[in-house]
Design a protein around this motif. Structure first.
Motif, PDB file in Angstrom:
ATOM      1  N   LYS A   1       0.814  -1.220   0.000  1.00 19.25           N
ATOM      2  CA  LYS A   1       0.000   0.000   0.000  1.00 19.25           C
ATOM      3  C   LYS A   1       0.846   1.268   0.000  1.00 19.25           C
ATOM      4  O   LYS A   1       0.426   2.289  -0.529  1.00 19.25           O
ATOM      5  N   VAL A   2       2.049   1.200   0.586  1.00 15.89           N
ATOM      6  CA  VAL A   2       2.909   2.387   0.598  1.00 15.89           C
ATOM      7  C   VAL A   2       3.922   2.375  -0.543  1.00 15.89           C
ATOM      8  O   VAL A   2       4.787   3.244  -0.611  1.00 15.89           O
ATOM      9  N   SER A   3       3.807   1.405  -1.440  1.00 16.54           N
ATOM     10  CA  SER A   3       4.778   1.303  -2.536  1.00 16.54           C
ATOM     11  C   SER A   3       4.744   2.528  -3.446  1.00 16.54           C
ATOM     12  O   SER A   3       5.783   2.934  -3.979  1.00 16.54           O
ATOM     13  N   GLY A   4       3.583   3.139  -3.631  1.00 15.25           N
ATOM     14  CA  GLY A   4       3.500   4.360  -4.445  1.00 15.25           C
ATOM     15  C   GLY A   4       4.289   5.497  -3.822  1.00 15.25           C
ATOM     16  O   GLY A   4       5.004   6.233  -4.518  1.00 15.25           O
ATOM     17  N   TYR A   5       4.174   5.630  -2.511  1.00 13.65           N
ATOM     18  CA  TYR A   5       4.941   6.663  -1.793  1.00 13.65           C
ATOM     19  C   TYR A   5       6.435   6.379  -1.875  1.00 13.65           C
ATOM     20  O   TYR A   5       7.243   7.292  -2.086  1.00 13.65           O
ATOM     21  N   ILE A   6       6.808   5.110  -1.752  1.00 16.79           N
ATOM     22  CA  ILE A   6       8.217   4.734  -1.863  1.00 16.79           C
ATOM     23  C   ILE A   6       8.744   5.065  -3.257  1.00 16.79           C
ATOM     24  O   ILE A   6       9.854   5.581  -3.414  1.00 16.79           O
ATOM     25  N   ARG A   7       7.931   4.804  -4.282  1.00 14.92           N
ATOM     26  CA  ARG A   7       8.333   5.142  -5.660  1.00 14.92           C
ATOM     27  C   ARG A   7       8.544   6.651  -5.808  1.00 14.92           C
ATOM     28  O   ARG A   7       9.477   7.097  -6.484  1.00 14.92           O
ATOM     29  N   THR A   8       7.672   7.438  -5.184  1.00 12.26           N
ATOM     30  CA  THR A   8       7.809   8.894  -5.237  1.00 12.26           C
ATOM     31  C   THR A   8       9.131   9.325  -4.616  1.00 12.26           C
ATOM     32  O   THR A   8       9.854  10.156  -5.171  1.00 12.26           O
ATOM     33  N   LEU A   9       9.438   8.751  -3.458  1.00 13.86           N
ATOM     34  CA  LEU A   9      10.704   9.092  -2.805  1.00 13.86           C
ATOM     35  C   LEU A   9      11.896   8.623  -3.633  1.00 13.86           C
ATOM     36  O   LEU A   9      12.917   9.316  -3.711  1.00 13.86           O
ATOM     37  N   LEU A  10      11.771   7.454  -4.261  1.00 12.49           N
ATOM     38  CA  LEU A  10      12.847   6.961  -5.129  1.00 12.49           C
ATOM     39  C   LEU A  10      13.077   7.892  -6.309  1.00 12.49           C
ATOM     40  O   LEU A  10      14.218   8.107  -6.729  1.00 12.49           O
ATOM     41  N   SER A  11      12.002   8.439  -6.850  1.00 14.74           N
ATOM     42  CA  SER A  11      12.145   9.323  -8.013  1.00 14.74           C
ATOM     43  C   SER A  11      12.913  10.593  -7.666  1.00 14.74           C
ATOM     44  O   SER A  11      13.511  11.216  -8.541  1.00 14.74           O
ATOM     45  N   LYS A  12      12.931  10.955  -6.392  1.00 19.25           N
ATOM     46  CA  LYS A  12      13.662  12.154  -5.976  1.00 19.25           C
ATOM     47  C   LYS A  12      15.151  11.904  -5.808  1.00 19.25           C
ATOM     48  O   LYS A  12      15.942  12.842  -5.894  1.00 19.25           O
ATOM     49  N   VAL A  13      15.531  10.640  -5.564  1.00 15.90           N
ATOM     50  CA  VAL A  13      16.949  10.361  -5.311  1.00 15.90           C
ATOM     51  C   VAL A  13      17.631   9.592  -6.430  1.00 15.90           C
ATOM     52  O   VAL A  13      18.853   9.516  -6.469  1.00 15.90           O
ATOM     53  N   MET A  14      16.850   9.025  -7.352  1.00 15.63           N
ATOM     54  CA  MET A  14      17.430   8.251  -8.449  1.00 15.63           C
ATOM     55  C   MET A  14      17.181   8.963  -9.773  1.00 15.63           C
ATOM     56  O   MET A  14      16.144   9.594  -9.956  1.00 15.63           O
TER      57      MET A  14
ATOM     58  N   LEU B   1      16.436   7.870 -12.855  1.00 12.94           N
ATOM     59  CA  LEU B   1      15.872   6.968 -13.859  1.00 12.94           C
ATOM     60  C   LEU B   1      14.696   7.654 -14.523  1.00 12.94           C
ATOM     61  O   LEU B   1      13.969   8.423 -13.886  1.00 12.94           O
ATOM     62  N   ARG B   2      14.515   7.359 -15.790  1.00 14.18           N
ATOM     63  CA  ARG B   2      13.380   7.943 -16.503  1.00 14.18           C
ATOM     64  C   ARG B   2      12.076   7.409 -15.927  1.00 14.18           C
ATOM     65  O   ARG B   2      11.114   8.155 -15.737  1.00 14.18           O
ATOM     66  N   VAL B   3      12.035   6.102 -15.639  1.00 15.68           N
ATOM     67  CA  VAL B   3      10.852   5.472 -15.064  1.00 15.68           C
ATOM     68  C   VAL B   3      11.284   4.705 -13.821  1.00 15.68           C
ATOM     69  O   VAL B   3      12.206   3.899 -13.874  1.00 15.68           O
ATOM     70  N   ILE B   4      10.603   4.964 -12.718  1.00 16.66           N
ATOM     71  CA  ILE B   4      10.869   4.205 -11.490  1.00 16.66           C
ATOM     72  C   ILE B   4      10.021   2.936 -11.549  1.00 16.66           C
ATOM     73  O   ILE B   4       8.817   3.003 -11.803  1.00 16.66           O
ATOM     74  N   PRO B   5      10.625   1.779 -11.331  1.00 16.00           N
ATOM     75  CA  PRO B   5       9.880   0.518 -11.446  1.00 16.00           C
ATOM     76  C   PRO B   5       8.737   0.415 -10.436  1.00 16.00           C
ATOM     77  O   PRO B   5       8.811   0.958  -9.334  1.00 16.00           O
ATOM     78  N   ARG B   6       7.698  -0.287 -10.848  1.00 15.81           N
ATOM     79  CA  ARG B   6       6.581  -0.601  -9.944  1.00 15.81           C
ATOM     80  C   ARG B   6       7.093  -1.648  -8.963  1.00 15.81           C
ATOM     81  O   ARG B   6       7.665  -2.657  -9.360  1.00 15.81           O
ATOM     82  N   LEU B   7       6.892  -1.404  -7.665  1.00 14.24           N
ATOM     83  CA  LEU B   7       7.449  -2.266  -6.633  1.00 14.24           C
ATOM     84  C   LEU B   7       6.442  -3.308  -6.165  1.00 14.24           C
ATOM     85  O   LEU B   7       5.289  -2.983  -5.880  1.00 14.24           O
TER      86      LEU B   7
END
Length: 138
Positions: free
Chosen positions: A74-87, A89-95
């Motif tokens: 359920k928090v994977s979307g939030y984790i992806r958002t945080l990943l997009s700020k530090v990585m 990558l053009r597309v952050i993978p779905r976790l």
């Protein structure tokens, strides 16, 4: 082909590090009040999906493990958002989160090996005693 595999491995390692940091420092869900360890990340070739393998410290009950995996999903979307700020990558993978039971299996196998070694030592001692008895009686 070789270069792409190296790239996938580097991205997988970076995701592994960043997700571990995020889970320890950013996720404040009370249902995850236990230490979550990221044991591995497998990224698909097109970088659209990532399987994240996690373990929970001292958690043995399947119901609790499944509940914690549900919270992580359920928090994977939030984790992806945080990943997009530090990585970068053009597309952050779905976790997708999975429980890594290799630690539990390793403990079980180690226990089996230890019990077999103990049994073997006991049998060897009995066999040596029988040999000694045969020598004394002869």
């Amino acid at each position: 082909m070789e270069k792409e595999c190296g790239r996938l491995q580097r991205i997988s390692q970076e995701l592994h590090r960043e997700i571990a940091v995020i889970l320890q420092s950013e996720i404040r869900d009370p249902r995850l009040n236990i230490m979550v360890t990221v044991s591995g990340v497998d990224v698909s070739r097109d970088l659209s999906h990532a399987k994240v393998f996690v373990t929970f410290l001292n958690e043995k009950e399947d119901v609790q493990i499944q509940m914690r995996l549900l919270v992580l999903s359920k928090v994977s979307g939030y984790i992806r958002t945080l990943l997009s700020k530090v990585m970068t990558l053009r597309v952050i993978p779905r976790l997708t989160f999975y429980h890594d039971n290799s630690l539990i299996e390793g403990e079980r196998m180690s226990s089996l090996i230890s019990s077999l070694v103990t049994l073997d030592m006991h049998r060897r001692a009995l066999a040596e005693d029988k040999i000694e008895e045969g020598r004394i009686n002869s």
